[in-house]
Design an enzyme around this catalytic site. Structure first.
Site, PDB file in Angstrom:
ATOM      1  N   GLU A 163      20.677 -31.831  21.642  1.00  0.00           N
ATOM      2  CA  GLU A 163      19.332 -31.356  21.321  1.00  0.00           C
ATOM      3  C   GLU A 163      18.588 -32.381  20.476  1.00  0.00           C
ATOM      4  OE1 GLU A 163      18.123 -28.575  22.491  1.00  0.00           O
ATOM      5  OE2 GLU A 163      19.958 -27.521  23.103  1.00  0.00           O
ATOM      6  N   THR A 164      17.295 -32.500  20.748  1.00  0.00           N
ATOM      7  CA  THR A 164      16.359 -33.187  19.869  1.00  0.00           C
ATOM      8  C   THR A 164      15.303 -32.170  19.468  1.00  0.00           C
ATOM      9  OG1 THR A 164      16.691 -35.370  20.875  1.00  0.00           O
ATOM     10  CG2 THR A 164      14.638 -35.022  19.677  1.00  0.00           C
TER      11      THR A 164
END
Length: 260
Positions: A46-47
């Protein structure tokens, strides 16, 4: 254009454990296409991107392949960045997200997230699921977003070697596999090949489904969970009815600059 970027290990007491997330504070939103390119370049599960809007923060999460509606570890990582690097002193961070308003507070370096509780309905165990996981689950459930397979012993979950080409064809976003724990109330592993994540190291959002199930099954509302991935992570959980509390620690691995 230059952007600050932080990489944080969430649900971890030291680096190289827990679940790494990239966190990027913004003054205004970038295009969806650009944020997706950045997430793909980071190549982490995830970003997270956030923009401050007065007393709250708008927060969005991207895997290397798509935007998602809820992510626990990147929410915890975002709160860590806000407290550690943005001189934030309020009791709680309030995030506005695609899953509604989320709250994270900090106490002595421990972050506690207030998330929605997701119920499940039991469904039939099929050969498709057994073939995908390599072992037949004892019970199978469908939740709001994810499928959950329940096994009777921890070692079975730890030993799973799924066929990801088959897992990706199953219903739901995440394939959650769980069992009673030996040293914890329950253990789990989470597979998300549909979104480019074969196995997520520690999945906060999966515990929106796991916590209500295990609270009812074990007859207790305070639970200690362990996600038994290679990196592993401990989650302190509480069942609050229509909400769940998911708590853990976080450590900063890297601070840098993106040049675009």
């Amino acid at each position: 254009m230059e952007l600050e970027i932080y990489q944080v290990d969430a649900f971890a007491e030291e680096v190289f454990s827990g679940n790494p997330a990239a966190v990027i504070p913004l003054y205004e939103w970038l295009s969806d296409e650009l944020m997706q390119h950045i997430a793909e370049e980071n190549n982490l599960s995830e970003t997270a991107f956030f923009v401050r809007k007065g007393e709250y923060f708008e927060l969005r999460w991207f895997t290397p392949e798509t935007e998602v509606d809820l992510c626990g570890h990147a929410t915890l990582a975002s709160a860590h960045v806000i407290y550690e690097f943005l001189d934030y002193t309020d009791q709680a961070v309030v995030f506005e997200t695609k899953s509604g308003r989320l709250f994270v507070d900090r106490d002595n370096g421990r972050y506690s997230m207030d998330f929605p509780a997701w119920g499940v309905r039991e469904i039939q165990v099929t050969e498709r699921v057994s073939d995908a996981l390599g072992v037949r689950p004892d019970l199978l459930f469908m939740g709001k977003r994810d499928m959950m397979a329940v096994f009777e012993d921890e070692q079975t979950v730890r030993d799973l070697k799924p066929d990801f080409a088959k897992v990706v064809q199953l219903d739901g976003v995440c394939m959650i596999c769980t069992a009673p724990g030996l040293d914890y109330d329950f253990v789990s592993r989470t597979f998300v090949p549909e979104e480019g994540i074969l196995e997520d190291p520690v999945t906060g959002s999966a515990h929106c489904t796991l916590v209500p199930y295990w609270a009812a099954r074990l007859g207790k509302d305070s639970l200690i969970a362990y996600q038994a991935s290679r990196r592993g992570g401990v989650l302190e959980c509480a069942n609050l009815g229509d909400r769940v509390k998911i708590a853990g620690q976080a450590v900063t691995y890297m601070k840098g600059t993106i040049t675009l």
